[in-house]
Design a protein around this motif. Structure first.
Motif, PDB file in Angstrom:
ATOM      1  N   PRO A  72       0.825  -1.251   0.131  1.00 47.15           N
ATOM      2  CA  PRO A  72       0.029  -0.002  -0.066  1.00 47.15           C
ATOM      3  C   PRO A  72       0.763   1.122  -0.019  1.00 47.15           C
ATOM      4  O   PRO A  72       0.455   2.199  -0.799  1.00 47.15           O
ATOM      5  CB  PRO A  72      -0.586  -0.011   1.109  1.00 47.15           C
ATOM      6  N   TYR A  73       1.778   1.228   1.025  1.00 46.53           N
ATOM      7  CA  TYR A  73       2.577   2.550   0.911  1.00 46.53           C
ATOM      8  C   TYR A  73       3.364   2.763  -0.480  1.00 46.53           C
ATOM      9  O   TYR A  73       3.601   4.120  -0.612  1.00 46.53           O
ATOM     10  CB  TYR A  73       3.625   2.643   1.927  1.00 46.53           C
ATOM     11  N   ARG A  77       2.555   6.378  -2.890  1.00 47.21           N
ATOM     12  CA  ARG A  77       3.711   7.025  -3.476  1.00 47.21           C
ATOM     13  C   ARG A  77       3.424   7.270  -4.776  1.00 47.21           C
ATOM     14  O   ARG A  77       3.924   8.286  -5.435  1.00 47.21           O
ATOM     15  CB  ARG A  77       4.865   6.360  -3.260  1.00 47.21           C
ATOM     16  N   ARG A 152      -1.284  14.897  -0.276  1.00 48.22           N
ATOM     17  CA  ARG A 152      -0.409  14.139  -1.100  1.00 48.22           C
ATOM     18  C   ARG A 152      -0.708  14.490  -2.575  1.00 48.22           C
ATOM     19  O   ARG A 152      -0.034  14.049  -3.173  1.00 48.22           O
ATOM     20  CB  ARG A 152      -0.664  12.852  -0.705  1.00 48.22           C
TER      21      ARG A 152
END
Lengths: 247, 306, 344
Positions: A72-73, A77, A152
């Motif tokens: 997921p991270y 990104r 983000r």
């Protein structure tokens, strides 16, 4: 232009399969709605796109990248934001701290600049920046969640039931903001919704999920205006027993 | 009339216990399992203080070494736990695995105590360093042992620094975020391993400082870690199981209660009360569970919500 | 020759006593999910009862109440043993009464412990019991009048009536007790009660919905397991002919059994016994070989926890399910393979 493409996806949790041979396409700068009865796998679909489930088969392509099986991270990104229904904020931190965490990987100047942008977009937040999220009302919390995702500057937002447990007027405000995001900022959005009326109103394309499979897909406007499709939609066929199950 | 040494005992034990309880709670919150080796890691640094004094230095020189040593060991323990947790080990087994450190550090402590006793010809299995402490003359002919201001100052400073970091720094806020929701923090790109690793180092170090100050007033032997574990746990129960600052308050409560049961009430009611010293912490913990199950921390949050 | 007998009986005794303890832990944790790190709480209850009861009862029976069992310990024990040597009936009665009292008091303590057990989350409960046990140990250590406080006392060997076979009598009794415990547990687990216990472990809410009084079940189970542990403790004390409360540390009597379960394999009895056997033998070997390591500037016994810690770490890293894991029935997979398996 296709921003997100899911091809023949088979996914689930551990050894429990939920989605079967599921395919969908999301065009850039569009709003897509995922509709369907409880348990049809709508939330699972979003989670699978974001890498939170077990993928048995199939592929997911985001902005030209094959993100099948990515963590997921890593997906975050690449420019995707996932707004789940629960566990979406730090309850014991205040709004400002939550925003700070959402933009953790940004530099100090970027963080301040983004926070300003986000607060300009959602000025109502300025009224409770220092309040702990635990003490916010449902609508205020949804605003905070949106703000966190926007820190983000994602290319794609996956929104799981934005209107859940919100009063009608408050839900209207949220949906207005979603429309604004898409219209004024060109944000691509995928919404999972139980409130079919609102979802059809706001979206360009709709997908109907029943028991983990796409039962129907088309332009939301057509679905909303077409009586026959409406009956088909309202009298869903369950693939297990071919009985009519009303939503 | 309460005698001055009793007051010193009450204050020093309360502050040290408060620090220890706060640290234990933080480790529990971040790991979801209690650290059974906590008492041992905190108190084996007393031997650092002993070593320092045997080398002829003032005892408080030991503090930074105690911090580093206990901090490093806690960091290693965290790494071990994280490794096992990532493998999917269930919580009960994780709790058991903290015993690895309890056994090994405890054994090393005992071996060192034996070694010192043998080589330096001192009785390292039971010692107190009150004589090595500095003393401040107070009006009224009282002599205040250095440990009193040192323990108070150290505790207050540590809590202040800790609190400031948690609220004002990005890393501190990240610590709170990770403590609350580990997976969400990971998704947001926070390096959860680094955050937790550092917090365990820091907290372990604090526990080490508290432990290293202990022999400045009390008698130390290798079993103290185990015995104090009971008081630490009781403090956490009184403070509320998941509240750091509650545990701090709990430690002060237990510290004062233990002292006054053993010294204060004994003077009033007679020495037969002495034997109940060992069950005082658990008694208070049990009462606290019945009367206010959420502890001080819970009380405070409920008051805040009003 | 005698040396070997001592070692063997020591090993056997440990194995049997720890086996009973492991069985109790298995019942508590393996079948109802209660993790209890305070196993030594009921064990110490058993030990203290053995220190308090038979000696004083015997003094009363023989009209020697002018003696204080604690303060005149050596004299009292000598006198009583002289009497009991010729009085098998009293000896056996004392034994039976003591064990009944041990069982009763421990069971009661177990029942009471149900109150915190139902209010505290799993690991906090484990800690709570641990601290209760430590408190009791400290209490016993500081109270001279109970069982000699920190110095401990000798207790009367209730098997002296067997004359030269006294030691054999003790160890046989212990082995028989362990066997009984094993059979009882085995039967219980294979019975409807066992199914009930497993259902409570697997899904408490469902069990409640079906009308099972979960809290009562847990309290009863705690009572039974505490009674078993109490008896185990008293057997240990009877074997060593002394009650020194200080020696019943959390390490030896709470953590070790858990280690044995973890290393041997949770959820099945053979694994627990394997773990028990391995650790006990290791300890006995260390104690015996102590004499050869006199040149070291520290007591070689301290290497034991280091070895134990290393063993535990190795098992956790390489064989986390234990050396003999619980054998799950083979299930045919109807599910599609995951992407990783597809790649391999």
């Amino acid at each position: 232009m296709t921003l997100l493409e899911v091809s023949s996806l088979n996914a689930g949790y551990g050894k429990s399969p939920i989605l079967f041979d599921l395919s969908l396409e999301v065009s850039k700068e569009s709003i897509s709605a995922i509709l369907g009865p409880n348990g049809s796998g709508k939330s699972t679909l979003l989670k699978s796109i974001f890498g939170l489930t077990t993928i048995y088969n199939g592929s997911i392509n985001f902005n030209g990248n094959d993100i099948t099986g990515m963590k997921p991270y890593e997906i975050a990104r690449l420019g995707m934001a996932y707004l789940p229904q629960v566990e979406n904020t730090y309850l014991n931190l205040n709004v400002r701290e939550n925003l700070l965490m959402a933009g953790y990987i940004l530099s100090k100047e970027e963080t301040n600049a983004r926070m300003q942008e986000v607060l300009d977009f959602l000025p109502v937040l300025k009224g409770f920046l220092e309040k702990k999220v635990l003490t916010l009302s449902g609508g205020e919390r949804q605003m905070a969640i949106m703000a966190m995702a926007l820190m983000r500057r994602p290319a794609l937002m996956l929104f799981d039931e934005p209107s859940a447990s919100l009063a009608s007027k408050v839900a209207d405000k949220i949906f207005e903001k979603i429309k604004e995001l898409n219209r004024d900022f060109g944000m691509t959005i995928v919404i999972v919704e139980q409130d079919t009326r609102r979802a059809l109103e706001i979206s360009d394309e709709s997908y109907l999920l029943v028991s983990g499979k796409v039962n129907f897909h088309g332009k939301s406007k057509e679905l909303a205006e077409n009586a026959e499709l409406g009956r088909l939609f309202l009298g869903l066929r369950s693939h297990i027993q071919d009985k009519r199950v009303s939503v | 009339m309460i005698e001055f040494p009793v007051i010193v005992t009450a204050v020093v034990s309360s502050f040290l216990l408060g620090l220890l309880a706060m640290g234990f709670t933080l480790q529990y919150i971040t790991l979801s399992v209690p650290n059974l080796a906590y008492g041992t890691i905190a108190f084996f640094t007393t031997y650092v203080t002993l070593t320092v004094t045997l080398l002829g230095l003032p005892p408080y020189v030991a503090l930074p070494f105690a911090f580093l040593l206990a901090g490093s060991i806690s960091f290693l323990l965290y790494k071990f736990m994280a490794f096992l947790r990532n493998r999917g080990m269930p919580l009960t087994a994780l709790m058991i695995s903290t015993l690895v450190f309890d056994f090994v550090i405890g054994a090393i402590m005992n071996i060192y105590a034996d070694y010192i006793s043998y080589t330096m010809k001192v009785f390292a299995r039971m010692f107190s360093l009150t004589e090595n402490d500095f003393s401040v003359s107070l009006p009224g002919g009282l002599h205040m042992p250095g440990i009193l201001p040192v323990s108070m100052l150290a505790s207050i400073l540590i809590v202040l620094i800790f609190h400031t970091a948690l609220v004002k720094t990005k890393f501190g806020i990240a610590m709170r975020a990770v403590m609350e929701n580990y997976s969400m923090a990971g998704v947001q790109g926070i390096n959860t391993e680094r955050v937790l690793g550092f917090s365990w180092f820091f907290v372990g170090g604090i526990a080490g400082i508290a432990g290293s100050l202990y022999p400045m007033w009390f008698f130390m032997d290798p079993t103290v870690g185990t015995v104090m574990f009971v008081s630490i746990f009781a403090s956490c129960v009184v403070g509320g199981l998941k509240s750091m600052y509650g545990s701090l308050v709990g430690g002060i409560v237990i510290g004062f209660s233990e002292t006054f049961v053993t010294y204060g009430l004994v003077g009033v009611f007679g020495t037969w009360l002495w034997i109940y010293k060992s069950i005082t912490p658990m008694l208070i913990a049990a009462i606290s569970l019945m009367v206010m199950p959420q502890g001080f921390g819970g009380l405070v949050s409920r008051l805040k919500e009003r | 020759m005698i040396g070997i007998a001592v070692i063997v009986s020591g090993v056997l005794m440990f194995c049997c006593v720890y086996a009973i303890v492991t069985l109790s832990v298995n019942l508590q944790y393996g079948y109802t999910g209660i993790s209890n790190l305070g196993l030594y709480l009921p064990i110490i209850i058993g030990v203290l009862t053995v220190g308090v009861l038979p000696g004083r009862l015997a003094l009363a029976v023989y009209g020697l109440s002018n003696l204080d069992f604690v303060n005149d310990n050596a004299k009292a024990v000598a006198l009583l043993e002289a009497r009991l040597q010729k009085d098998p009936l009293t000896s056996v009665m004392l034994l039976v009464v003591t064990l009944i009292v041990v069982g009763g008091v421990s069971a009661f303590a177990g029942y009471l412990s149900g109150y915190p057990a139902l209010r505290l989350p799993g690991d906090y409960l484990a800690l709570f019991m641990l601290c209760l046990g430590e408190s009791l140990r400290l209490f016993g250590m500081e109270t001279m009048s109970l069982a000699g406080g920190i110095y401990g006392i000798s207790i009367v060997n209730l098997f002296v009536f067997l004359g030269p076979y006294a030691d054999l009598g003790v160890i046989s009794f212990i082995m028989v007790s362990a066997a009984i415990a094993y059979i009882v547990c085995d039967r219980m687990c294979k019975s409807p009660l066992g199914r009930l216990l497993r259902s409570v472990r697997d899904n408490e809410l469902t069990a409640q919905c079906v009308g099972k009084n979960v809290s009562l079940i847990k309290k009863k189970l705690l009572a039974i397991t505490f009674a078993m542990l109490g008896v185990a403790g008293s057997l240990f004390a009877l074997f060593t002919n002394a009650v020194v409360v200080e020696g019943y540390t959390r390490s030896d009597f709470s953590f070790w059994p858990w280690l044995m379960m973890v290393i041997g394999g949770t959820g099945n009895d053979s694994g627990g016994l394997l773990g028990t056997g391995a650790l006990v033998i290791m300890r006995r070997v260390m104690i015996v070989s102590k004499n050869y390591f006199g040149f070291l500037p520290f007591d070689v016994l301290w290497l034991e926890p280091i070895l134990l810690g290393a063993m535990l770490a190795l098992v956790l890293i390489f064989r986390p399910a234990g050396i003999l894991p619980e054998k799950a029935p083979h299930v045919k997979r109807p599910y599609p393979k995951t992407t990783e398996e597809h790649r391999t």
